[in-house]
Design an enzyme around this catalytic site. Structure first.
Site, PDB file in Angstrom:
ATOM      1  CG  ASP B 394      -1.993   0.941   1.244  1.00 34.76           C
ATOM      2  OD1 ASP B 394      -2.944   0.738   0.469  1.00 34.76           O
ATOM      3  OD2 ASP B 394      -1.921   1.923   2.016  1.00 34.76           O
ATOM      4  CD  GLU B 423      -2.617   1.716  -3.505  1.00 34.50           C
ATOM      5  OE1 GLU B 423      -3.744   2.207  -3.617  1.00 34.50           O
ATOM      6  OE2 GLU B 423      -1.843   2.025  -2.568  1.00 34.50           O
TER       7      GLU B 423
END
Lengths: 672, 672
Positions: B394, B423
């Protein structure tokens, strides 16, 4: 988990610094520059998240002196790319790298500028700012007055008796900003890789070249049809005239004895007449080879006389280095292993099968590489010993490329001032690799780039993509090249080509006869009729001048403009501008004031109608920031061609009559 | 002259070999590939003059096995650029370099083909050929029959009793050409630099991903309004259905305990209700941090049960690695130095000034880098120990990039099978550098590339410019991304995006709910209304399927096409083709027969109407050579979507009704 976790070494530092420029093939070859060149240095640098960074260029000059140059972000179209211009003023090997650092003060300012007006975190935000100001104030390397000022700022930030807006203003006042810019708080300092720039003497990148055949100057046809050759003594008389036109370099085709075997006659005829002098590129006869002088031109002493006269006129002399031999070359007897011997015992001629060039034996570098390369090295040293510092190399792309890399580096190791110009017309990879191998200058396809779109692409490539390794010498013609543009463009075409060549790049060249508008080609070829390569071509420059049929005054004006305007003597400072007409080419050359000896910025705008048969009226749209000016400003321009003056702005009407003056060369007067 | 001439070392070899590919930042980072990938290797190579060369790729696989692959010139638009495709079939570090050599036989052939018909140098030319044939014949490494054949050729070349044409024919016969191609005469052999390719396991580059929130599967609202969370046991029931749709990887948002402090409510409300489960990305509570499992989901044993069921279904499980903490995270007490402490003693929240995200404390890597990175390493090892081999990371761009380079290389040194997906939605340099730092896969801006021209640019960049370092996982949606294209494109939009994502690149992904055509956004945002990040979202997949309101059969068809067609599991084999309509996108994926396990070439053509509101009729112009077919040929294509068959050629009419089937996925039947 891994016990030896730290065995992993990372390529990235705390702040990534990637793709440094200038760089050639990822650092495999050094980048090039010339002394006095203003070079854009660039790096991709960024930090994770939103915190701000600063980036400096650290330059180490050949004397070991280190300087630091702050980079700026290059704008929203190139996010995370940073750049700064730096002047490389001394020849030798320069080293550079970048250092990036977390700019805590700028980061705090950006946050405070959002939070304080929003009324968020007032107390703690000012406390954070005060801590930074205090840290800076405690730095004993700062001047005392500066430290006192930082203490005052700290106090102002913490002064809860004043309104938050006033406290924020204290953080934004100019002196503080200057302090924090000049001597920032540096955290997380990270260094990039180190790269090299080989800085050559200015003449490697800047100059006006003039090519002529010494045998033609003063050549006389005798009543019996035979010729008396021009000599170095007669040719020396031309030198002051060349210098008066403002040229810096005189380039001579080969001056060596010319072979008799299969000598070419006028217009490349297969058989030469008794009185035909032959091509200077068919080198070698019983009188000698590459280290000898053609007896018709004189002796070594005559050559030295010529060199002395050139020096008096402020001209450098460039010699041709054409590594091939006539069948009469002494090497053919002494070193047959430097040629290719066929199964029938004969030596192979130059050929483009099934065509053969029987006046030339090409060299073979693979039979005795060491012997041959050291012989070439000896020859080069011979001419250097006589005072030659520039060699124009004929067809280097037909010799092994690693040979050139060796030769140039070996010569430059002893004689860093020596410049080699590559005359290669070949595929892009070949031409580019010759430049990477060390050639300081290169011929290019400029002569065949004549339309506006062709020129825009060429000039962009030349001044950006190539600049770190490949320098195009913009010859407008050569004994081999008389383009259709010049054949059919009339006199305006000569002005257009000369004006662009002289102003777009810092090095350009003219082959004798251009100033006489010589434009008649051998039918079907882009080459002169009665080519001087094969015959004497005495010319009456004075009569042409007197009758107004000479371009010499125009060439003189161009070279004077180059002398007066340092912006024209730079390579990487070219900006294209837009004109509505598809034959009107517009570019500018800008040198910021900080790099100009005069202390004033120098800016020249060239507007050229490249259609030599037409009158064009159009609107020129200038990117005024690329001229170093503020948007919206009006400024005066003076045309260096005609002396006319106009008031210009971002949008200007121009009318260019090719039959009057096809090109404006406009000097921008700095608005006060 | 220089006595120490040979002190100069050259970068160039006898035959220049420059700009090898694949290469990342001039070799600073290794190039990437995945096991089974067919990679184009390229080099710029040329020789001075006109003599011909040959170039081989020398590949060293991780086991130390060396293979050689002959390169071909890449065509007139890329002069001097050579290339060959090679299959990298094993994971590990591969090394490659190129070797070039003078091809004397090909050079002689080219000359002889010109001279003999022109009647030039007949005798000596055949003598030269005979010498080469004899040299080859004397090579004792050649098979005896081949040496005898070469002797025969030699004799034929020298046989003056036959006509020159017949003797030239003897030099051109196929067996000789084959011999001289397979085992050429090698002269002036030159080696390039060596470069690395890091080959990762196939799953690093190939896969169909499915994302879902385990807590939603089997979640039930109780009569009192409170919820019974789904668990790993109930979520495991979904796995066979996901597998049946043909997916390979199940990606779970964070499975750790969720903080209570400032927990977000439905639709990102600032205050959560008693029954709101909170965002899984607000990691950490008294029940544990990044190495713990949310009690609502079950125990470690329940997680292992889930992993076991996934394995039974042939699914890999990817976990989320989100390096941030809720204020309730155990680290806040045990390691406050891993956060930023403000002057007032509080810990800094995540913020985008003046906005604050009080449910999240970002990590600070600069106070105790060693402590923090080893803690992250420990956590990763913990999950690897439980069987996890894929981590979806993330927001990696908010953490130091050198940290990721260290972490990924350190993990991969012990566990080369572990894959990290970045990401990061950020600026190009940031996203590209994360990939260079080691991320095996990356999210991309694919979701926002919806028009034909946007997609053409994206797919070209993805399959060429990025392929050596950056692999885009083509997610069609995520819990954070519901594009306007999907909001307003109707059901055809879902088919179009899925078809392109599944066929254009080898790795793609779907977030649960896509198959139900979920398309309602929170007003003004490109994000789902009632986002599953903040609440339970049980879905009735079975009912949608029964009523014909599910895209699951289409997704299944896409994944089956990927399974059946190895060309779709390659990254670098994409070719764009032209269609006259500006909404019809055409590309093909081609795998040559020599790389296919079946021994037959595999070729798929995708024709997509990317305007989901229209019917388009147009003509598709195919580059048939890129399909591995001969120009002018006709061939059968079968639509994998509808099963229809057509006879196609270079120019084909298509009609794509977005409301029926917006995309053709055409398998090319090899003409016999």
């Amino acid at each position: 988990m891994a016990k030896d976790a730290d065995a992993v070494t990372t390529v990235l530092g705390r702040i990534p610094l990637l793709e440094p420029a200038p760089e050639v093939d990822g650092g495999l070859f050094p980048a090039k520059a010339f002394a006095g060149e203003v070079v854009p240095f660039e790096i991709t640098a960024f930090r994770e998240g939103h915190d701000l960074i600063g980036v400096d260029l650290v330059l180490l000059d050949p004397a070991g002196q280190q300087t630091s140059h702050r980079l700026a972000k290059l704008g929203p179209e190139r996010p995370d790319r940073w750049g700064v211009l730096a002047l490389l003023d001394a020849p030798g090997e320069w080293l550079f790298r970048f250092q990036a650092w977390a700019d805590e003060w700028a980061t705090w300012r950006a946050v405070a500028d959002k939070k304080i007006p929003a009324g968020v975190d007032i107390a703690v935000t000012f406390q954070e700012g005060a801590i930074l100001a205090e840290r800076a104030a405690k730095d004993t390397r700062r001047p005392k007055s500066e430290r006192r000022h930082l203490e005052d700022v700290r106090a102002a930030l913490l002064n809860e008796a004043t309104a938050p807006e006033a406290r924020l203003a204290a953080a934004s006042e100019p002196r503080l900003t200057q302090i924090m810019t000049e001597r920032p708080l540096v955290d997380l300092q990270t260094l990039s890789v180190t790269r090299r720039v080989q800085v050559e003497r200015a003449r490697a990148g800047v100059g006006s070249w003039y090519e002529f055949f010494p045998r033609s100057i003063g050549a006389k046809k005798r009543p019996d049809g035979s010729w008396q050759s021009g000599t170095f003594r007669t040719a020396a008389l031309r030198l002051p005239e060349v210098a008066a036109m403002g040229f810096d370099v005189v380039y001579l085709p080969p001056i060596h004895p010319i072979g008799r075997a299969f000598r070419k006659g006028p217009n490349n005829a297969l058989v030469a007449g008794e009185n035909d002098p032959g091509s200077p590129w068919a080198i070698g006869s019983p009188e000698g080879g590459h280290d000898a002088i053609h007896p018709d031109l004189g002796t070594v002493e005559d050559f030295q006389f010529f060199l002395g006269k050139a020096e008096l006129s402020g001209l450098e002399v460039a010699l041709d280095l054409a590594l091939q031999a006539s069948p009469d070359h002494p090497w053919v007897q002494s070193h047959p292993e430097w040629f290719t011997t066929l199964p029938d015992g004969t030596i192979a001629y130059a050929e483009n099968p099934p065509k053969k060039y029987q006046d030339i034996y090409p060299l073979n570098f693979d039979n005795d590489y060491d012997g041959l390369r050291h012989e070439v090295r000896r020859i080069v040293e011979h001419w250097i010993g006589l005072g030659i510092k520039i060699f124009r190399v004929d067809n280097p792309h037909t010799k092994p490329l690693h040979f050139w890399e060796w030769l140039i580096h070996d010569v430059n190791a002893q004689h860093p001032e020596v410049v080699f110009l590559a005359e290669a017309f070949s595929r892009p990879a070949v031409m580019q690799t010759l430049a990477k191998a060390g050639f300081q200058q290169s011929y290019s396809y400029f002569t065949w780039r004549n339309t506006k779109s062709e020129l825009e692409e060429f000039l962009t490539t030349m001044s950006r993509d190539w600049a770190a390794h490949y320098r195009a010498n913009l010859f407008v013609n050569t004994p081999d090249i008389l383009t259709e543009y010049l054949q059919f463009g009339g006199r305006p075409a000569f002005k257009i080509r000369a004006a662009i060549a002289a102003t777009a790049g810092p090095v350009w060249g003219v082959y004798s006869g251009f100033e006489l508008y010589e434009s008649v080609a051998r039918p079907g070829a882009e080459e002169y009729i009665d080519n001087e390569k094969y015959e004497y071509r005495p010319r009456d420059f004075a009569r042409a001048l007197a009758s107004g049929d000479s371009l010499a005054p125009y060439l003189t004006m161009l070279n004077q403009a180059r002398d007066a305007h340092p912006a024209l003597r730079q390579l990487r400072n070219l900006t294209l501008h837009r004109a509505d007409d598809d034959a009107v080419l517009v570019y500018s050359k800008h040198l910021p004031a900080r790099f100009a000896r005069s202390g004033k910025a120098d800016t020249v705008i060239v507007v050229a109608n490249v259609d030599p048969h037409s009158v064009r009226e159009t609107v020129v749209h200038l990117d005024v920031e690329a001229l170093g000016l503020k948007p919206g400003i009006e400024f005066e321009v003076r045309d260096l061609v005609t002396g006319q003056r106009w008031q210009w702005s971002a949008r200007n009407y121009v009318r260019l009559d090719a039959f009057y003056e096809p090109v404006h060369i406009l000097h921008v007067k700095e608005p006060s």
